[in-house]
Write a protein that holds these residues in place. Structure first.
Motif, PDB file in Angstrom:
ATOM      1  N   TYR A  49       0.808  -1.217   0.000  1.00  0.00           N
ATOM      2  CA  TYR A  49       0.000   0.000   0.000  1.00  0.00           C
ATOM      3  C   TYR A  49       0.848   1.277   0.000  1.00  0.00           C
ATOM      4  O   TYR A  49       0.369   2.334   0.423  1.00  0.00           O
ATOM      5  CB  TYR A  49      -0.944   0.002   1.203  1.00  0.00           C
ATOM      6  CG  TYR A  49      -2.184  -0.861   1.010  1.00  0.00           C
ATOM      7  CD1 TYR A  49      -3.062  -0.635  -0.067  1.00  0.00           C
ATOM      8  CD2 TYR A  49      -2.496  -1.889   1.890  1.00  0.00           C
ATOM      9  CE1 TYR A  49      -4.198  -1.420  -0.248  1.00  0.00           C
ATOM     10  CE2 TYR A  49      -3.647  -2.679   1.718  1.00  0.00           C
ATOM     11  CZ  TYR A  49      -4.490  -2.425   0.643  1.00  0.00           C
ATOM     12  OH  TYR A  49      -5.624  -3.186   0.463  1.00  0.00           O
ATOM     13  N   LEU A  52      -0.355   4.782  -0.683  1.00  0.00           N
ATOM     14  CA  LEU A  52      -1.308   5.396   0.249  1.00  0.00           C
ATOM     15  C   LEU A  52      -0.648   5.812   1.562  1.00  0.00           C
ATOM     16  O   LEU A  52      -1.335   6.179   2.522  1.00  0.00           O
ATOM     17  CB  LEU A  52      -2.460   4.411   0.540  1.00  0.00           C
ATOM     18  CG  LEU A  52      -3.275   3.966  -0.683  1.00  0.00           C
ATOM     19  CD1 LEU A  52      -4.268   2.879  -0.300  1.00  0.00           C
ATOM     20  CD2 LEU A  52      -4.008   5.153  -1.308  1.00  0.00           C
ATOM     21  N   PHE A  57      -5.592   7.144   6.966  1.00  0.00           N
ATOM     22  CA  PHE A  57      -6.058   5.795   7.312  1.00  0.00           C
ATOM     23  C   PHE A  57      -4.983   4.726   7.084  1.00  0.00           C
ATOM     24  O   PHE A  57      -5.240   3.533   7.296  1.00  0.00           O
ATOM     25  CB  PHE A  57      -7.322   5.448   6.513  1.00  0.00           C
ATOM     26  CG  PHE A  57      -7.170   5.548   5.010  1.00  0.00           C
ATOM     27  CD1 PHE A  57      -6.616   4.515   4.264  1.00  0.00           C
ATOM     28  CD2 PHE A  57      -7.582   6.695   4.335  1.00  0.00           C
ATOM     29  CE1 PHE A  57      -6.475   4.608   2.878  1.00  0.00           C
ATOM     30  CE2 PHE A  57      -7.445   6.798   2.950  1.00  0.00           C
ATOM     31  CZ  PHE A  57      -6.888   5.749   2.226  1.00  0.00           C
ATOM     32  N   LEU A  61      -5.120   0.747   7.985  1.00  0.00           N
ATOM     33  CA  LEU A  61      -5.226  -0.161   6.839  1.00  0.00           C
ATOM     34  C   LEU A  61      -4.176  -1.268   6.947  1.00  0.00           C
ATOM     35  O   LEU A  61      -4.479  -2.452   6.755  1.00  0.00           O
ATOM     36  CB  LEU A  61      -5.023   0.663   5.549  1.00  0.00           C
ATOM     37  CG  LEU A  61      -4.957  -0.087   4.223  1.00  0.00           C
ATOM     38  CD1 LEU A  61      -6.258  -0.837   3.936  1.00  0.00           C
ATOM     39  CD2 LEU A  61      -4.656   0.898   3.081  1.00  0.00           C
ATOM     40  N   ARG A  85     -12.308  -5.259 -11.117  1.00  0.00           N
ATOM     41  CA  ARG A  85     -12.726  -4.130 -10.257  1.00  0.00           C
ATOM     42  C   ARG A  85     -14.248  -3.987 -10.239  1.00  0.00           C
ATOM     43  O   ARG A  85     -14.837  -3.600  -9.231  1.00  0.00           O
ATOM     44  CB  ARG A  85     -12.086  -2.820 -10.749  1.00  0.00           C
ATOM     45  CG  ARG A  85     -10.566  -2.798 -10.674  1.00  0.00           C
ATOM     46  CD  ARG A  85     -10.039  -2.373  -9.336  1.00  0.00           C
ATOM     47  NE  ARG A  85     -10.377  -1.007  -8.984  1.00  0.00           N
ATOM     48  CZ  ARG A  85      -9.913  -0.394  -7.891  1.00  0.00           C
ATOM     49  NH1 ARG A  85      -9.084  -1.030  -7.062  1.00  0.00           N
ATOM     50  NH2 ARG A  85     -10.263   0.838  -7.620  1.00  0.00           N
ATOM     51  N   THR A  91     -14.911   1.121  -3.772  1.00  0.00           N
ATOM     52  CA  THR A  91     -14.070   1.026  -2.566  1.00  0.00           C
ATOM     53  C   THR A  91     -14.894   1.078  -1.283  1.00  0.00           C
ATOM     54  O   THR A  91     -14.684   0.289  -0.370  1.00  0.00           O
ATOM     55  CB  THR A  91     -13.038   2.177  -2.579  1.00  0.00           C
ATOM     56  OG1 THR A  91     -12.272   2.078  -3.777  1.00  0.00           O
ATOM     57  CG2 THR A  91     -12.125   2.121  -1.373  1.00  0.00           C
ATOM     58  N   ARG A 102     -18.229  -6.406  -2.739  1.00  0.00           N
ATOM     59  CA  ARG A 102     -18.345  -5.478  -1.604  1.00  0.00           C
ATOM     60  C   ARG A 102     -19.796  -5.065  -1.364  1.00  0.00           C
ATOM     61  O   ARG A 102     -20.221  -4.878  -0.222  1.00  0.00           O
ATOM     62  CB  ARG A 102     -17.464  -4.250  -1.844  1.00  0.00           C
ATOM     63  CG  ARG A 102     -15.966  -4.538  -1.699  1.00  0.00           C
ATOM     64  CD  ARG A 102     -15.134  -3.394  -2.230  1.00  0.00           C
ATOM     65  NE  ARG A 102     -13.705  -3.550  -2.002  1.00  0.00           N
ATOM     66  CZ  ARG A 102     -12.778  -2.811  -2.610  1.00  0.00           C
ATOM     67  NH1 ARG A 102     -13.133  -1.869  -3.484  1.00  0.00           N
ATOM     68  NH2 ARG A 102     -11.502  -2.999  -2.357  1.00  0.00           N
ATOM     69  N   ILE A 109     -15.854   0.758   4.996  1.00  0.00           N
ATOM     70  CA  ILE A 109     -14.733   0.884   4.050  1.00  0.00           C
ATOM     71  C   ILE A 109     -13.475   0.185   4.573  1.00  0.00           C
ATOM     72  O   ILE A 109     -12.698  -0.372   3.802  1.00  0.00           O
ATOM     73  CB  ILE A 109     -14.471   2.373   3.700  1.00  0.00           C
ATOM     74  CG1 ILE A 109     -13.545   2.501   2.488  1.00  0.00           C
ATOM     75  CG2 ILE A 109     -13.940   3.149   4.908  1.00  0.00           C
ATOM     76  CD1 ILE A 109     -13.477   3.893   1.886  1.00  0.00           C
ATOM     77  N   ASN A 112     -13.528  -4.019   3.812  1.00  0.00           N
ATOM     78  CA  ASN A 112     -14.183  -4.207   2.506  1.00  0.00           C
ATOM     79  C   ASN A 112     -13.775  -5.476   1.770  1.00  0.00           C
ATOM     80  O   ASN A 112     -13.929  -5.583   0.551  1.00  0.00           O
ATOM     81  CB  ASN A 112     -14.060  -2.943   1.641  1.00  0.00           C
ATOM     82  CG  ASN A 112     -12.641  -2.624   1.257  1.00  0.00           C
ATOM     83  OD1 ASN A 112     -11.709  -3.352   1.619  1.00  0.00           O
ATOM     84  ND2 ASN A 112     -12.450  -1.549   0.503  1.00  0.00           N
ATOM     85  N   GLY A 116      -8.290  -5.539  -5.381  1.00  0.00           N
ATOM     86  CA  GLY A 116      -8.002  -5.858  -6.784  1.00  0.00           C
ATOM     87  C   GLY A 116      -7.166  -4.756  -7.391  1.00  0.00           C
ATOM     88  O   GLY A 116      -7.402  -3.568  -7.120  1.00  0.00           O
TER      89      GLY A 116
HETATM   90  P1  DAT Z   1      -9.387   0.085  -3.575  1.00  0.00           P
HETATM   91  O1  DAT Z   1      -9.127  -0.990  -2.541  1.00  0.00           O
HETATM   92  O2  DAT Z   1     -10.820   0.113  -4.005  1.00  0.00           O
HETATM   93  O3  DAT Z   1      -8.407   0.032  -4.718  1.00  0.00           O
HETATM   94  P2  DAT Z   1      -7.795   2.318  -2.582  1.00  0.00           P
HETATM   95  O4  DAT Z   1      -6.647   1.710  -3.311  1.00  0.00           O
HETATM   96  O5  DAT Z   1      -8.086   3.752  -2.813  1.00  0.00           O
HETATM   97  O6  DAT Z   1      -9.151   1.489  -2.837  1.00  0.00           O
HETATM   98  O7  DAT Z   1      -7.578   2.139  -1.004  1.00  0.00           O
HETATM   99  C1  DAT Z   1      -7.073   0.921  -0.493  1.00  0.00           C
HETATM  100  C2  DAT Z   1      -7.882   0.532   0.715  1.00  0.00           C
HETATM  101  O8  DAT Z   1      -7.738   1.537   1.710  1.00  0.00           O
HETATM  102  C3  DAT Z   1      -9.391   0.441   0.479  1.00  0.00           C
HETATM  103  O9  DAT Z   1      -9.768  -0.819  -0.030  1.00  0.00           O
HETATM  104  C4  DAT Z   1      -9.933   0.699   1.831  1.00  0.00           C
HETATM  105  C5  DAT Z   1      -8.956   1.687   2.429  1.00  0.00           C
HETATM  106  N1  DAT Z   1      -9.441   3.067   2.256  1.00  0.00           N
HETATM  107  C6  DAT Z   1      -9.483   3.772   1.104  1.00  0.00           C
HETATM  108  N2  DAT Z   1      -9.998   4.987   1.290  1.00  0.00           N
HETATM  109  C7  DAT Z   1     -10.276   5.064   2.616  1.00  0.00           C
HETATM  110  C8  DAT Z   1     -10.838   6.067   3.450  1.00  0.00           C
HETATM  111  N3  DAT Z   1     -11.210   7.258   2.964  1.00  0.00           N
HETATM  112  N4  DAT Z   1     -11.003   5.756   4.760  1.00  0.00           N
HETATM  113  C9  DAT Z   1     -10.631   4.568   5.262  1.00  0.00           C
HETATM  114  N5  DAT Z   1     -10.097   3.575   4.532  1.00  0.00           N
HETATM  115  C10 DAT Z   1      -9.922   3.818   3.224  1.00  0.00           C
END
Ligand code: DAT
Ligand code: MG
Length: 148
Positions: A49, A52, A57, A61, A85, A91, A102, A109, A112, A116
Motif C-alpha cells: 500500500y 497510500l 487511514f 489499513l 474491479r 471502494t 463489496r 470501508i 471491505n 483488486g
Molecule cells: P481500492 O481498494 O478500491 O483500490 P484504494 O486503493 O483507494 O481502494 O484504497 C485501499 C484501501 O484503503 C481500500 O480498499 C480501503 C482503504 N481506504 C481507502 N480509502 C479510505 C478512506 N477514505 N477511509 C478509510 N479507509 C480507506
C-alpha cells in the motif's frame, strides 16, 4: 493475456467468503494462475500500500491487512483488471452496487473484504511483489467456449 492481482483480506477469510469469492471469478470465465493463503508482515503490507502512505487511514489499513491470513491470487483473462474491479465493486461498500462482492458482503470501508489491482501496471507490480516465486503456467481447456 491480461492478469490481475486479487487478495481476499483477513475479514473475507475469517468470514468464510473465500469459496464464494473464488467462485465469482471462476464462473465469470477467468483463469486462476496463482493462489496462496499467507500472513503478511507490516513492512510487506506497507510496501503493497506504499502509494497510500500519506493517507490518514494508512496505519489502520496496514493493521487490518496484517491481522490474519489473506488469500493472494492471480487471475487471467481479457480485460481482467477492469472487469475484476467491477466484480469487486466501489471502494466504499456504502456505494458498492448490490451484486458486487463489496456490495453483497461488506458495510464499512475499512472492512471491505477484497483487493483488486487498479491498472495493468499496478497488477504487474503487485504480482511481482506477492508472487516472487512466479505463477503457475497452464491453459484452461474450456478457452474456446469462453472466447470467440
Ligand atoms: P481500492 O481498494 O478500491 O483500490 P484504494 O486503493 O483507494 O481502494 O484504497 C485501499 C484501501 O484503503 C481500500 O480498499 C480501503 C482503504 N481506504 C481507502 N480509502 C479510505 C478512506 N477514505 N477511509 C478509510 N479507509 C480507506
Ligand atoms: Mg487500490
Amino acid at each position: 493475456m491480461e492478469q490481475t492481482f486479487i487478495m481476499i483480506k483477513p475479514d473475507g477469510v475469517q468470514r468464510g467468503l473465500v469459496g464464494e469469492i473464488i467462485g465469482r471469478f471462476e464462473k465469470k470465465g477467468f483463469s486462476l494462475k496463482g493462489l496462496k493463503l499467507i500472513n503478511v508482515d507490516r513492512p510487506f503490507a506497507e510496501k503493497h500500500y506504499a502509494d497510500l502512505s500519506a493517507k490518514p487511514f494508512f496505519s489502520g489499513l496496514v493493521d487490518y491487512i496484517i491481522s490474519g491470513p489473506v488469500v493472494a491470487m492471480v487471475w487471467e483473462g481479457k480485460n481482467v483488471v477492469t472487469t475484476g474491479r467491477k466484480i469487486i465493486g466501489a471502494t466504499n461498500p456504502a456505494e458498492s452496487a448490490p451484486g458486487t462482492i463489496r456490495g453483497d458482503y461488506a458495510i464499512d470501508i475499512g472492512r471491505n473484504v477484497i483487493h483488486g489491482s487498479d491498472s495493468v501496471e499496478s497488477a504487474r507490480k503487485e504480482i511481482a511483489l506477492w508472487f516472487p516465486e512466479g505463477i503457475v503456467q497452464w491453459q484452461s481447456s474450456v478457452h474456446p467456449w469462453i472466447y470467440e
